[in-house]
Each structure stands twice: as C-alpha cells, then as structure tokens.
Design an enzyme around this catalytic site. Structure first.
Site, PDB file in Angstrom:
ATOM      1  N   GLY A  49       0.758   8.840   2.974  1.00  0.00           N
ATOM      2  CA  GLY A  49       1.232  10.177   2.717  1.00  0.00           C
ATOM      3  C   GLY A  49       2.744  10.300   2.776  1.00  0.00           C
ATOM      4  O   GLY A  49       3.339  11.137   2.096  1.00  0.00           O
TER       5      GLY A  49
ATOM      6  N   VAL B  16       4.508   0.954   1.489  1.00  0.00           N
ATOM      7  CA  VAL B  16       4.688  -0.184   2.382  1.00  0.00           C
ATOM      8  C   VAL B  16       4.813  -1.439   1.536  1.00  0.00           C
ATOM      9  O   VAL B  16       3.986  -1.697   0.652  1.00  0.00           O
ATOM     10  CB  VAL B  16       3.520  -0.321   3.379  1.00  0.00           C
TER      11      VAL B  16
ATOM     12  N   GLY C  37       0.826  -1.199   0.000  1.00  0.00           N
ATOM     13  CA  GLY C  37       0.000   0.000   0.000  1.00  0.00           C
ATOM     14  C   GLY C  37       0.858   1.245   0.000  1.00  0.00           C
ATOM     15  O   GLY C  37       2.089   1.188  -0.019  1.00  0.00           O
TER      16      GLY C  37
ATOM     17  N   GLY D  98       5.001   7.458   2.560  1.00  0.00           N
ATOM     18  CA  GLY D  98       5.769   6.474   1.809  1.00  0.00           C
ATOM     19  C   GLY D  98       4.969   5.252   1.430  1.00  0.00           C
ATOM     20  O   GLY D  98       3.766   5.170   1.653  1.00  0.00           O
TER      21      GLY D  98
ATOM     22  N   ASP E 241      -4.182  10.079  14.005  1.00  0.00           N
ATOM     23  CA  ASP E 241      -4.845   9.636  12.775  1.00  0.00           C
ATOM     24  C   ASP E 241      -5.534   8.294  12.997  1.00  0.00           C
ATOM     25  O   ASP E 241      -5.420   7.377  12.184  1.00  0.00           O
ATOM     26  CB  ASP E 241      -3.835   9.535  11.630  1.00  0.00           C
TER      27      ASP E 241
END
Length: 248
Positions: A65, A69, A62, A67, A179
């Site tokens: 914002g 993964v 995935g 980087g 978040d």
C-alpha cells in the site's frame, strides 16, 4: 498536489515535528533530524537505477500500500538488501512522508532474530524517493506454505512460538504491528533444518506511548487487512497489543 513540492524540509523521526530551517538535531528531544523533500510524482520504475548513490536496484520483489520493494545491492559492502521505496504519487503528502520515517525509526530500534532487520533509511534528495533498506529474507511467506498442505503440530507450534517472541519484543516497546497476517510472516529453512520465522512489513505499526499528534495513524481511521482485524481495529478505535494477538 502540494504547492511546496521540491522544498527541502527537516523532520524529527522521534517526536514527529517538522522544521523549515536546517539544524543537526531536534531542539525538543535532541534526535538527529532527517532531511526530506516532497516529491512531485514521476515514474515508479526504478529497476536498474542507483538510489542515493548507495543502493543499486536489480529487480522488483513486490508492491504494498505504501510502496514497492526491490532486490538491491548495498554498494559499499556488496550486500543484497530489500529496498522499500515510497510510491512517487504519495511523496507529496507530508503526513505519509512523516509516517514513512516513523516506520523506519520504529523498526530500526528493534533487534530481534524474528523481526526483519533495518539496514538504513533515508531519501534520495535528487529524485525525492524515500527508501527503507532491510535485510534480505530468503524464504517463503506463510500464505504460500499454507497452500502446500497441512502443517505438523510441531511446526505450527514453532511458528507460533517465534511469532509470539517477536510480538513480545515490539509490544514491550509500545508498538503494535496492526497488520499481522500470513503474507507478513516469512519462513526460512536454516542449515540445521530448523525453520526461522521473520515478522516483516511494519508499514502501519503504531506507537502506543507516542504523542497523539505524532502517531502514525489517527484514531477513527482504519488500517489493516479485514480478514485479520480485531473488532476494535475494524471500528477505528484505539488499538493495543491484544489487536496483534487477535490476528495471530
């Protein structure tokens, strides 16, 4: 683009200070220094490469914002890990580089069954790629689970209980996640048929008790997902643990 791309510098992930000269530890607080190099862009595609001679990247999981993964293998012990790599076009921003190391340091200090574990962090100095190696969480995020239908009251309460346990741990360390949302809560079905919740992605975590100049974000800047933002977070004001409680 900075004019100092390629220059190796040294950073204290504890106090946030940067140094031009090599040294083993920070002269201010004794924390081992982290070497880093400002990157100069380049490809974000790392599938098939071996990072830092230690992590072989197999597949992309995935993108966020900060980087990408990847599913990777830690070669020394043949273990699957989730490898978060800073976007190459962000690697020339010293403030973001420091924030990356701060993120790694903060969550590496947390050891809790409901918080994603950090295996290691650092930088491949040859490519300039910053990375954060985390335990591979095999499961489904809550956003996807919500799409499958309504939860039973028992399951909903268990998810909340485990998430609150994780928040209690980070808040006790002076950290605010900032978040918290369904996509950042992973659910794994255990062998005894119970569900294990893991809080992931501390990319905008904020140390409440850190020195103001070394904080991950400055007051007045807004970070997070609008749907789950508390009023003070949306207005760019100082956040506290209640910000995460609002999101939950």
């Amino acid at each position: 683009m900075t004019e100092r791309v390629g220059e190796i510098k040294f950073f204290c992930p504890s106090c946030g200070r940067a140094y031009e000269e090599a040294d083993e530890v920070c002269p201010e607080d004794g924390t081992p220094l982290q070497a880093y190099r400002l990157a100069g862009g380049g490809s974000d595609t790392l599938v098939g490469e071996t990072l830092d001679g230690r992590f072989h990247i197999e597949d992309e999981l995935g993108e966020g914002g900060m980087g990408q993964v990847y599913r990777s293998v830690q070669l020394s012990i043949d273990r699957d890990v989730a490898l978060k790599v800073l976007h190459s076009d962000l690697g020339d921003d010293e403030g973001i580089v420091r924030r990356f190391f701060r993120e790694a340091r903060l969550i590496a200090d947390c050891s809790h069954p409901n918080i994603v574990g950090v295996v290691d962090f650092g930088q491949d100095l040859e490519q300039g790629a910053l990375y954060l190696a985390m335990e591979m969480v095999e499961g489904t995020d809550l956003r996807e689970l919500f799409s499958m239908g309504r939860f039973s009251p028992e399951l909903a309460l268990e998810i909340i209980r485990q998430t609150c346990s994780a928040l209690s741990e980070i808040h006790g360390r002076g950290i605010v996640h900032r978040d918290l949302k369904p996509e950042n809560l992973m659910a794994t079905l255990m062998s005894d048929r119970s569900v294990r919740i893991k809080v992931v992605d501390f990319g905008i975590a904020h140390a409440l008790q850190a020195d103001r100049q070394a904080r991950l974000t400055e007051t007045g800047m807004v970070y997070g997902t609008p749907t789950y933002m508390s009023p003070e977070q949306a207005e760019g004001r100082e956040v506290e643990p209640t910000t995460d409680i609002y999101a939950l």
